[in-house]
Design a protein around this motif. Structure first.
Motif, PDB file in Angstrom:
ATOM      1  N   ASP A  42      20.520  -2.498 -47.027  1.00  0.00           N
ATOM      2  CA  ASP A  42      21.776  -2.672 -47.786  1.00  0.00           C
ATOM      3  C   ASP A  42      21.765  -4.113 -48.269  1.00  0.00           C
ATOM      4  N   VAL A  43      21.587  -4.317 -49.579  1.00  0.00           N
ATOM      5  CA  VAL A  43      21.411  -5.682 -50.112  1.00  0.00           C
ATOM      6  C   VAL A  43      22.682  -6.518 -49.957  1.00  0.00           C
ATOM      7  N   THR A  44      23.810  -5.867 -49.666  1.00  0.00           N
ATOM      8  CA  THR A  44      25.035  -6.652 -49.457  1.00  0.00           C
ATOM      9  C   THR A  44      25.114  -7.160 -48.007  1.00  0.00           C
ATOM     10  N   ASP A  45      24.159  -6.730 -47.163  1.00  0.00           N
ATOM     11  CA  ASP A  45      24.129  -7.196 -45.758  1.00  0.00           C
ATOM     12  C   ASP A  45      23.202  -8.407 -45.695  1.00  0.00           C
ATOM     13  N   THR A  46      23.788  -9.590 -45.857  1.00  0.00           N
ATOM     14  CA  THR A  46      23.014 -10.824 -45.991  1.00  0.00           C
ATOM     15  C   THR A  46      22.043 -11.020 -44.831  1.00  0.00           C
ATOM     16  N   TRP A  80      30.849  -5.066 -57.998  1.00  0.00           N
ATOM     17  CA  TRP A  80      30.662  -6.511 -57.895  1.00  0.00           C
ATOM     18  C   TRP A  80      29.894  -6.884 -56.618  1.00  0.00           C
ATOM     19  N   GLN A  81      30.267  -6.221 -55.533  1.00  0.00           N
ATOM     20  CA  GLN A  81      29.587  -6.509 -54.253  1.00  0.00           C
ATOM     21  C   GLN A  81      28.078  -6.275 -54.386  1.00  0.00           C
ATOM     22  N   VAL A  82      27.705  -5.123 -54.941  1.00  0.00           N
ATOM     23  CA  VAL A  82      26.271  -4.792 -55.017  1.00  0.00           C
ATOM     24  C   VAL A  82      25.607  -5.594 -56.141  1.00  0.00           C
ATOM     25  N   ASN A  83      26.220  -5.562 -57.321  1.00  0.00           N
ATOM     26  CA  ASN A  83      25.524  -6.099 -58.495  1.00  0.00           C
ATOM     27  C   ASN A  83      25.475  -7.617 -58.527  1.00  0.00           C
ATOM     28  N   LEU A  84      26.458  -8.281 -57.908  1.00  0.00           N
ATOM     29  CA  LEU A  84      26.393  -9.742 -57.923  1.00  0.00           C
ATOM     30  C   LEU A  84      26.095 -10.310 -56.536  1.00  0.00           C
ATOM     31  N   ASN A  85      26.893  -9.945 -55.535  1.00  0.00           N
ATOM     32  CA  ASN A  85      26.654 -10.500 -54.186  1.00  0.00           C
ATOM     33  C   ASN A  85      25.283 -10.066 -53.651  1.00  0.00           C
ATOM     34  N   GLY A  86      24.934  -8.811 -53.897  1.00  0.00           N
ATOM     35  CA  GLY A  86      23.625  -8.322 -53.427  1.00  0.00           C
ATOM     36  C   GLY A  86      22.498  -9.122 -54.070  1.00  0.00           C
ATOM     37  N   ILE A 131      32.570  -4.137 -66.082  1.00  0.00           N
ATOM     38  CA  ILE A 131      32.311  -4.904 -64.850  1.00  0.00           C
ATOM     39  C   ILE A 131      30.801  -5.019 -64.648  1.00  0.00           C
ATOM     40  N   TYR A 132      30.112  -3.921 -64.927  1.00  0.00           N
ATOM     41  CA  TYR A 132      28.642  -3.880 -64.792  1.00  0.00           C
ATOM     42  C   TYR A 132      28.015  -4.932 -65.706  1.00  0.00           C
ATOM     43  N   GLY A 133      28.474  -4.980 -66.972  1.00  0.00           N
ATOM     44  CA  GLY A 133      27.927  -5.934 -67.933  1.00  0.00           C
ATOM     45  C   GLY A 133      28.259  -7.368 -67.555  1.00  0.00           C
ATOM     46  N   ILE A 134      29.468  -7.584 -67.033  1.00  0.00           N
ATOM     47  CA  ILE A 134      29.879  -8.933 -66.602  1.00  0.00           C
ATOM     48  C   ILE A 134      28.970  -9.414 -65.476  1.00  0.00           C
ATOM     49  N   GLY A 139      24.372 -12.513 -63.728  1.00  0.00           N
ATOM     50  CA  GLY A 139      23.055 -12.466 -63.068  1.00  0.00           C
ATOM     51  C   GLY A 139      21.982 -13.147 -63.896  1.00  0.00           C
ATOM     52  N   GLU A 140      22.087 -13.026 -65.215  1.00  0.00           N
ATOM     53  CA  GLU A 140      21.100 -13.699 -66.086  1.00  0.00           C
ATOM     54  C   GLU A 140      21.251 -15.209 -65.935  1.00  0.00           C
ATOM     55  N   ASN A 141      22.512 -15.651 -65.863  1.00  0.00           N
ATOM     56  CA  ASN A 141      22.750 -17.089 -65.730  1.00  0.00           C
ATOM     57  C   ASN A 141      22.308 -17.594 -64.348  1.00  0.00           C
TER      58      ASN A 141
END
Ligand code: VAH
Length: 312
Positions: A42-46, A80-86, A131-134, A139-141
């Motif tokens: 689980d990529v959100t589990d640091t 947001w949790q998966v796509n950015l925090n992960g 939200i996905y695009g944001i 993520g690109e930045n």
């Protein structure tokens, strides 16, 4: 060792075998939240992610774990949790454990309605409407920041809709472009969630995977765009797919019932300008709409006939 997250997603199911063919089976560790995996992750589990990176010491990470656009609009917190925090966990872990190269799949979803629609250039403004695009634009930045601050070689591709017979999509706005072929081979009327003329950039899965592996193998000095590249294929609307299918299946029926996904698609480009990818690292798609449609019908038709025969 190469670590793949989200291995059971639409791209992961095809990318993992392609990586194994190029690098050897034992060199690729396929992870996902559930399903057939080498390791559950689980990529959100640091802590779990860091522990796995410390144990495996991968040289490369292909970070495919994500919540796609349509699902993300219904569940922005999880997206947001998966796509950015992960993804942030992956970058932090990559720096901490000396990973050499990271692949981050971005998307045409980083563009909003304020860009040139027919051939959107890499440098068009990224003002996403989902939200996905944001999260993908952020993520690109992040990729550019980690390259600048830590010298981490994070490589980004902006994928269009991806269409393949090898795997099922899940939760995307472009899923229809795979599902339409499944309906056609079953002789079912396809209920299309996008309007007939809603054109989007599309790409064959085989092209997307080959392009991704070529991009990740390119010498670092060829990668001149820190925030990534558009990866283009062809531009097609539902009516184009229906016409290509009817040339093989004359009785194919489609019923247009646009829903929230049509509004998402309306904010995206209709086609991409991917000259930078072609010039910098030799990108070249092979599948046209016609060639892909024939291949989809051939592969899915064979699979469906085999399933029917097995039931008989
Ligand atoms: C989606 N397949 O539909 C993904 C992709 C460009 C589309 O990002 O969300």
């Amino acid at each position: 060792v190469i670590l793949v997250t989200g291995c059971n997603g639409q791209i992961g199911r095809v990318l993992v075998p392609a990586l194994r063919a190029r690098h050897g089976n034992s060199q690729v560790i396929a992870t996902d939240l559930r399903g057939a995996v080498d390791r559950q992750l689980d990529v959100t589990d640091t802590a779990a992610l860091l522990a796995l990176l410390r144990e495996l010491r991968p040289t490369q990470i292909y970070h495919l774990a994500a919540v796609l656009s349509a699902t993300g609009e219904r569940d922005p917190v999880r997206a947001w949790q998966v796509n950015l925090n992960g993804y942030f966990n992956v970058l932090e872990g990559a720096v901490a454990e000396g990973v050499e190269r990271v692949f981050f799949p971005s998307s045409i979803a980083v563009y909003g309605p304020d860009v040139p629609r027919e051939a959107t250039p890499d440098d068009a403004p990224t003002r996403p409407s989902t939200i996905y695009g944001i999260a993908k634009a952020a993520g690109e930045n992040l990729a550019a920041w980690y390259r600048e601050k830590h010298g981490l070689d994070v490589r980004v591709l902006r994928y269009p809709g991806i269409i393949g017979w090898e795997s099922a999509p899940g939760g995307g706005t472009t899923d229809y472009a795979v599902e339409i072929f499944h309906a056609a081979v079953k002789g079912e009327t396809f209920v299309c969630p996008l309007s007939a003329e809603r054109a989007l950039p599309m790409l064959a899965m085989a092209d997307a995977v080959r392009g991704t592996l070529d991009y990740m193998a390119a010498p670092r000095e060829q990668i001149r765009r820190a925030s990534g590249y558009n990866l283009g294929g062809f531009s097609a609307a539902p009516a184009d797919f229906a016409a290509a299918i009817r040339s093989q299946c004359p009785s194919f029926q489609i019923d247009y019932q646009p829903d929230a996904r049509d509004r998402i698609a309306a904010s995206w480009p209709a086609g991409l300008d991917d000259r930078a990818a072609r010039e910098d690292w030799g990108w070249q798609p092979h599948y046209t709409l016609e060639r892909l449609s024939l291949a989809m019908l051939a592969h899915l038709g064979a699979d469906y006939s085999a399933q029917q025969a097995a039931k008989a």
